[in-house]
Motif scaffolding. Structure first.
Motif, mmCIF file in Angstrom:
data_model
loop_
_atom_site.group_PDB
_atom_site.id
_atom_site.type_symbol
_atom_site.label_atom_id
_atom_site.label_comp_id
_atom_site.label_asym_id
_atom_site.label_seq_id
_atom_site.Cartn_x
_atom_site.Cartn_y
_atom_site.Cartn_z
ATOM 1 N N TYR A 52 0.859 -1.180 0.000
ATOM 2 C CA TYR A 52 0.000 0.000 0.000
ATOM 3 C C TYR A 52 0.892 1.226 0.000
ATOM 4 C CZ TYR A 52 -4.506 -2.257 0.986
ATOM 5 O OH TYR A 52 -5.660 -2.985 0.897
ATOM 6 N N TYR A 78 -3.320 5.001 4.951
ATOM 7 C CA TYR A 78 -3.080 4.452 3.621
ATOM 8 C C TYR A 78 -3.432 5.493 2.565
ATOM 9 C CZ TYR A 78 -2.636 -0.202 5.722
ATOM 10 O OH TYR A 78 -2.230 -1.277 6.451
ATOM 11 N N GLU A 81 -6.640 7.047 -3.998
ATOM 12 C CA GLU A 81 -6.438 6.608 -5.382
ATOM 13 C C GLU A 81 -5.313 7.384 -6.056
ATOM 14 O OE1 GLU A 81 -9.031 6.069 -9.512
ATOM 15 O OE2 GLU A 81 -9.989 6.730 -7.665
ATOM 16 N N ARG A 135 -3.471 -2.866 -9.696
ATOM 17 C CA ARG A 135 -4.199 -2.580 -8.460
ATOM 18 C C ARG A 135 -5.069 -3.765 -8.088
ATOM 19 N NH1 ARG A 135 -7.097 3.100 -8.166
ATOM 20 N NH2 ARG A 135 -7.471 2.213 -6.110
ATOM 21 N N THR A 136 -5.171 -4.024 -6.798
ATOM 22 C CA THR A 136 -6.055 -5.083 -6.320
ATOM 23 C C THR A 136 -7.452 -4.504 -6.101
ATOM 24 O OG1 THR A 136 -5.621 -4.693 -3.965
ATOM 25 C CG2 THR A 136 -4.078 -6.125 -5.161
ATOM 26 N N ASN A 137 -8.375 -5.383 -5.792
ATOM 27 C CA ASN A 137 -9.751 -4.930 -5.550
ATOM 28 C C ASN A 137 -9.877 -4.092 -4.285
ATOM 29 O OD1 ASN A 137 -10.618 -6.310 -7.839
ATOM 30 N ND2 ASN A 137 -11.026 -8.198 -6.698
ATOM 31 N N PHE A 138 -8.858 -4.128 -3.432
ATOM 32 C CA PHE A 138 -8.911 -3.408 -2.162
ATOM 33 C C PHE A 138 -8.016 -2.170 -2.164
ATOM 34 C CE2 PHE A 138 -9.731 -7.909 -1.368
ATOM 35 C CZ PHE A 138 -10.988 -7.834 -0.781
ATOM 36 N N GLY A 139 -7.593 -1.723 -3.342
ATOM 37 C CA GLY A 139 -6.816 -0.492 -3.454
ATOM 38 C C GLY A 139 -5.335 -0.652 -3.214
#
Length: 342
Positions: A52, A78, A81, A135-139
């Motif tokens: 992250y 964290y 975008e 990018r993953t689905n969780f940012g």
């Protein structure tokens, strides 16, 4: 038309049934050949990391923030975008790939002749295929590297994480250094101006003007008393004091106001300079590592069952088409011309 479609479907099924033995032989041969070929393909292993991006990397803002809570200045926050996209762009930077090429001697690893004209483009193309950043689905950001050697892939992924820290810290240190130097020059300029103002204030004080408001009030009181008593000598002396205050008083007021403004600005520059020096000298990780790369114990490529299945189905379909074309060609010379429908 529906009857014609049913007839064509039935004819196709009948044709396949008639050629079933040949098609079975083709499928079996294809299955064996594709299975053998799949074992000849050199397997690849994937090593991946998940990170992250933080909201900010400013050491001064994180450690010296004394104001109300601000999520952007929280060391544990964290990224949003925007920061995530910036870090992904940095991970895709050519500098990181060039460092990997140099650190791991990738030209030799991929058997690329560096004397060839387009060796650099070839190695960049290979890296683009073997390195996947998304990018993953969780940012979060996923970094995956594939290679024939699982240990080599893991080492490259670890080095990418290290290079990310090095390059981002270096870039931010360069900006902090430039800001610190600019603030130092500004502090020198402000210091010279403050000293000039202090020298001018000293001249006003040498002329007997220290506090314009208090001195003016005192002189006016004494002047009124001297007038009421008819003391000509005191009146003359106090008139000179009033004249001196009229000349040097406004100058002293203006200089003191300027001094206050410059001292306030000097304090602000001093604070900013100390923040820039802390950012210049300090170094912090530029990421949160959620999952570190490990040596893969299972290949990710090729999927042999998938290779065999796709190869067999493709050859079966192609065989049916070819047999249909051959059958059609053989029927044309012996076939009778169709009579036109009235």
């Amino acid at each position: 038309m529906e009857n014609n479609e049913q007839y064509n479907s039935f004819s196709l099924m009948k044709f396949i049934w008639e050629k079933r033995r040949l098609l079975i032989i083709i499928c079996v041969v294809t299955l064996v050949v594709s299975a053998v070929c799949s074992f000849l393909i050199k397997p690849k292993y994937k090593s991946s990391a998940i990170i992250y991006a933080p909201r900010t990397n400013s050491v001064a803002k994180i450690l010296l923030n004394e104001e109300n809570y601000n999520e952007r200045l929280d060391i544990k926050a964290y990224a949003s975008e925007e920061e995530t996209e910036q870090m992904m762009q940095l991970l895709n930077a050519r500098e990181i790939k060039d460092s990997l090429i140099k650190n791991f001697n990738l030209a030799q690893h991929y058997d690329i002749d560096t004397n060839s004209k387009s060796w650099y483009s070839r190695i960049q193309k290979i890296l683009n295929n073997e390195i996947e950043i998304k990018r993953t689905n969780f940012g979060a950001i996923s970094i995956a590297i594939k290679d024939h050697d699982p240990v080599f892939a893991c080492r490259m992924a670890e080095d990418m994480l290290r290079l990310l820290d090095t390059i981002k810290n270096r870039t931010e240190h360069e900006r902090a250094t430039a800001a610190y130097q600019a603030l130092c020059e500004q502090m020198d300029s402000i210091g010279r101006e403050v000293r000039r103002i202090e020298d001018s204030i000293q001249i006003c004080m040498q002329n007997g003007v220290f506090d314009v408001e208090a001195q003016s009030e005192r002189v006016m009181q004494q002047y009124a008393i001297a007038v009421s008593q008819g003391n000509a000598a005191a009146i003359s002396r106090l008139a000179k004091e009033q004249e001196k205050l009229a000349i040097w008083g406004p100058r002293l007021d203006a200089l003191q106001n300027m001094q206050y403004t410059f001292l306030k600005y000097q304090a602000l520059c001093k604070q900013k300079m100390l923040d820039a020096r802390l950012d210049m000298q300090g170094s912090m990780p530029v990421k949160f590592v959620v999952e570190r790369p490990i040596v893969a114990d299972k290949k990710c490529y090729p999927k042999r069952s998938l290779v065999v299945l796709i190869s067999t189905l493709s050859v079966l379909l192609l065989s049916v088409i070819v047999l249909l074309m051959i059958d059609r060609i053989e029927e044309k010379p012996s076939g009778k011309a169709e009579e036109p429908v009235a």
